[in-house]
Write a protein that holds these residues in place. Sequence first.
Motif, PDB file in Angstrom:
ATOM      1  N   LEU A 190     -36.676   7.940 -16.407  1.00  0.00           N
ATOM      2  CA  LEU A 190     -36.542   8.821 -17.563  1.00  0.00           C
ATOM      3  C   LEU A 190     -37.895   9.200 -18.144  1.00  0.00           C
ATOM      4  O   LEU A 190     -38.102  10.340 -18.571  1.00  0.00           O
ATOM      5  CB  LEU A 190     -35.669   8.159 -18.623  1.00  0.00           C
ATOM      6  N   GLU A 201     -32.615  10.558 -10.230  1.00  0.00           N
ATOM      7  CA  GLU A 201     -31.751  10.313 -11.384  1.00  0.00           C
ATOM      8  C   GLU A 201     -30.333  10.839 -11.195  1.00  0.00           C
ATOM      9  O   GLU A 201     -29.514  10.723 -12.088  1.00  0.00           O
ATOM     10  CB  GLU A 201     -32.343  10.984 -12.622  1.00  0.00           C
ATOM     11  N   VAL A 246     -27.861  10.900 -22.393  1.00  0.00           N
ATOM     12  CA  VAL A 246     -29.040  10.174 -21.900  1.00  0.00           C
ATOM     13  C   VAL A 246     -28.720   8.690 -21.783  1.00  0.00           C
ATOM     14  O   VAL A 246     -29.133   8.035 -20.817  1.00  0.00           O
ATOM     15  CB  VAL A 246     -30.255  10.417 -22.824  1.00  0.00           C
ATOM     16  N   THR A 249     -26.672   8.262 -18.661  1.00  0.00           N
ATOM     17  CA  THR A 249     -27.554   8.404 -17.501  1.00  0.00           C
ATOM     18  C   THR A 249     -28.351   7.132 -17.276  1.00  0.00           C
ATOM     19  O   THR A 249     -28.461   6.635 -16.152  1.00  0.00           O
ATOM     20  CB  THR A 249     -28.508   9.596 -17.692  1.00  0.00           C
ATOM     21  N   TRP A 250     -28.906   6.587 -18.342  1.00  0.00           N
ATOM     22  CA  TRP A 250     -29.712   5.375 -18.242  1.00  0.00           C
ATOM     23  C   TRP A 250     -28.863   4.199 -17.760  1.00  0.00           C
ATOM     24  O   TRP A 250     -29.277   3.450 -16.875  1.00  0.00           O
ATOM     25  CB  TRP A 250     -30.346   5.073 -19.603  1.00  0.00           C
TER      26      TRP A 250
END
Length: 89
Positions: free
Chosen positions: A20, A36, A58, A61-62
């Motif tokens: 990220l 990613e 986010v 995603t992380w």
Amino acid sequence: MKSVLTVALAIGALVSTVLLVMEQLTDYSTPVMAWEMPGISAAYLFWGAVGSSVFLGVAITWAVNAIVYGAPAFVVLTVIKLAIRDLPK
């Protein structure tokens, strides 16, 4: 086994965080985005189903990338742990 899982998830979280951060440092270049994709795909599916904020996307995603990159770390750590256990004393 619990400690190996914890360490593997920590490694996955570290890899996800680095990805990220690299995304912003490389000005959102395509090669970094390819790494990613598991997390980004999950975030897009979530947004399509529920619709939510960018911050939550986010975070998704992380988290997904942490699990995806933590799984190989878990396998490697488990193999190392088993190999060390079987060494002659």
